[in-house]
Write an enzyme that holds these catalytic residues in place. Structure first.
Site, PDB file in Angstrom:
ATOM      1  N   PHE A   1       0.862  -1.178   0.000  1.00 57.18           N
ATOM      2  CA  PHE A   1       0.000   0.000   0.000  1.00 57.18           C
ATOM      3  C   PHE A   1       0.909   1.243   0.000  1.00 57.18           C
ATOM      4  O   PHE A   1       1.995   1.219   0.593  1.00 57.18           O
ATOM      5  CB  PHE A   1      -0.887  -0.023   1.250  1.00 57.18           C
ATOM      6  CG  PHE A   1      -1.970   1.022   1.260  1.00 57.18           C
ATOM      7  CD1 PHE A   1      -3.102   0.864   0.489  1.00 57.18           C
ATOM      8  CD2 PHE A   1      -1.843   2.153   2.047  1.00 57.18           C
ATOM      9  CE1 PHE A   1      -4.110   1.816   0.509  1.00 57.18           C
ATOM     10  CE2 PHE A   1      -2.844   3.115   2.071  1.00 57.18           C
ATOM     11  CZ  PHE A   1      -3.982   2.951   1.289  1.00 57.18           C
TER      12      PHE A   1
ATOM     13  N   THR B   1       1.403   3.906   1.551  1.00 52.16           N
ATOM     14  CA  THR B   1       1.955   4.488   2.778  1.00 52.16           C
ATOM     15  C   THR B   1       3.015   3.617   3.443  1.00 52.16           C
ATOM     16  O   THR B   1       3.642   4.041   4.417  1.00 52.16           O
ATOM     17  CB  THR B   1       0.841   4.744   3.798  1.00 52.16           C
ATOM     18  OG1 THR B   1       0.203   3.503   4.117  1.00 52.16           O
ATOM     19  CG2 THR B   1      -0.179   5.725   3.253  1.00 52.16           C
ATOM     20  N   LYS B   2       3.217   2.397   2.945  1.00 53.75           N
ATOM     21  CA  LYS B   2       4.194   1.509   3.561  1.00 53.75           C
ATOM     22  C   LYS B   2       5.622   1.933   3.211  1.00 53.75           C
ATOM     23  O   LYS B   2       5.855   2.698   2.279  1.00 53.75           O
ATOM     24  CB  LYS B   2       3.962   0.063   3.116  1.00 53.75           C
ATOM     25  CG  LYS B   2       2.552  -0.451   3.365  1.00 53.75           C
ATOM     26  CD  LYS B   2       2.154  -0.352   4.827  1.00 53.75           C
ATOM     27  CE  LYS B   2       0.872  -1.109   5.105  1.00 53.75           C
ATOM     28  NZ  LYS B   2      -0.230  -0.320   5.608  1.00 53.75           N
ATOM     29  N   ASN B   3       6.599   1.390   3.943  1.00 52.93           N
ATOM     30  CA  ASN B   3       7.999   1.737   3.692  1.00 52.93           C
ATOM     31  C   ASN B   3       8.404   1.418   2.259  1.00 52.93           C
ATOM     32  O   ASN B   3       9.173   2.156   1.639  1.00 52.93           O
ATOM     33  CB  ASN B   3       8.914   0.992   4.663  1.00 52.93           C
ATOM     34  CG  ASN B   3       8.746   1.460   6.091  1.00 52.93           C
ATOM     35  OD1 ASN B   3       7.637   1.721   6.546  1.00 52.93           O
ATOM     36  ND2 ASN B   3       9.841   1.571   6.826  1.00 52.93           N
TER      37      ASN B   3
END
Length: 377
Positions: A184, A186-188
């Site tokens: 997704f 927003t993940k790292n």
């Protein structure tokens, strides 16, 4: 007023725009938009990065968890232990395969599954444990794996927020039986849309997950089991191939920002900063503090502090305001308020501060000053 967001993906894009454009353009020009060499390349390279022999791309982190449960033949009549404090997807997929989620409280200092309470939750129906490496920090996998092996339970690591995190020198996602990742945005390691992957060293489990994610097909147009359609899109794989090269650098920048928060917020009255366990290395997908909840003093109230920060242009997030055992979805399981006191307390206190690799020192100092000011009034 210069606003400070919790995450600014536009800054990341500016740094890699040319590489991403070239990768996307190559896919578009090829005319092949499903599968192909970009997906194969990502699966190979991501598997090597995590330290496993098998990696299967899929549509999302939620699908990754679903595929893991299906591949382990977990279904009606089975129980799966999950933390009471995490995103709904972790428990939702257990319900989706017909099994029952059994909730366990969390540790106040790490926000992760309280391993000491896992044993008492195990019954004859328990088939698996899903530890969630929440906010970027690994669960104590040494102790959890010992419990799982003693009781012959599968371990499905929910690594959605912890890509690149380690426990005792090993990357999360290669320690349990199966690792589940979300890409997704927003993940790292984030795609430009949905995406996910499952990792394992078990070839038989990998083969089952590949079959289930492709309509249950054992060969083209021959379905052996009920499956789903869960692809990692070629365009997303191409973008992830670019971003994977930068992941360790970005994680290091997040760690630097987290250390500054530790140093400059660690002594603020009414505020508790997160603790990093000695054997683990967090990748700080979120930097989540606790604002001590005092019903008689509005200064020490998470929502009041959050509103005051918003007035100063500082955006924060609350992960998560309702523990899983108190979700309306699970009222039929007869969990009661007060049953998992740590999860319930933290749901009233947690506040995730801005953290992303491109966050400047000036921006971070603004956040730190504002928090100190809010809590000193």
């Amino acid at each position: 007023m210069n606003k400070i967001p919790p995450l600014d993906l536009s800054q990341q894009y500016k740094l890699i725009a040319q590489e991403v454009s070239l990768a996307v353009g190559k896919v578009l020009a090829s005319g092949y938009y499903i599968g192909g060499s970009e997906v194969e390349q990502f699966e190979q390279q991501f598997g090597e990065y995590i330290g496993v022999s098998e990696c299967i791309g899929c549509n999302s982190g939620t699908d990754a968890l679903f595929l893991a449960l299906r591949a382990l033949d977990i279904g009606p009549g089975d129980e799966v232990i999950v933390p009471a404090f995490t995103f709904i997807a972790t428990a939702e997929v257990v319900s989706a395969v017909g099994a029952t989620p059994v909730f366990v409280d969390i540790e106040a200092n790490t926000f992760n599954l309280d391993v000491d309470q896992v044993k008492s939750a195990i019954t004859s129906q328990t088939k698996a444990i899903i530890p969630v490496h929440l906010f970027g920090q690994s669960v104590n996998m040494t102790r959890l794996m010992a419990i799982a092996q003693t009781h012959h339970l599968a371990v499905i690591e929910d690594c959605a927020q912890a890509t690149g995190a380690t426990w005792d020198g090993q990357k999360v996602g290669c320690i349990g039986d199966i690792g589940c990742f979300s890409f997704f945005p927003t993940k790292n390691l984030g795609a430009c849309g949905d995406g996910g992957a499952v990792t394992t060293n078990d070839q038989a489990i990998a083969a089952k997950m590949r079959m289930i994610k492709d309509h249950g097909q054992s060969s083209k147009y021959n379905s052996a089991v009920v499956g789903i359609n869960s692809r990692l899109d070629t365009l997303q794989a191409a973008i992830l191939n670019v971003k994977l090269r930068y992941l360790d650098q970005w994680n290091a920048q997040r760690s630097h920002i987290a250390r500054r928060y530790h140093q400059l917020l660690g002594a603020v009255p009414g505020l508790t900063v997160p603790q990093e366990l000695p054997d683990g290395q967090s990748v700080w997908n979120q930097y989540t503090v606790r604002v001590e909840h005092r019903s008689t003093d509005l200064i020490f109230d998470r929502n009041v502090v959050r509103a005051q920060l918003a007035e100063r242009g500082i955006s924060t997030m609350v992960y998560y305001p309702v523990p899983l055992h108190l979700q309306s979805l699970y009222q039929n399981l007869d969990y009661q308020p007060g049953q998992f006191p740590v999860a319930e307390q933290l749901s009233q206190e947690v506040l995730s501060l801005p953290i992303f690799p491109e966050l400047t020192t000036v921006q971070q100092d603004c956040v730190i000053y504002a928090i100190k000011d809010c809590l000193s009034q």
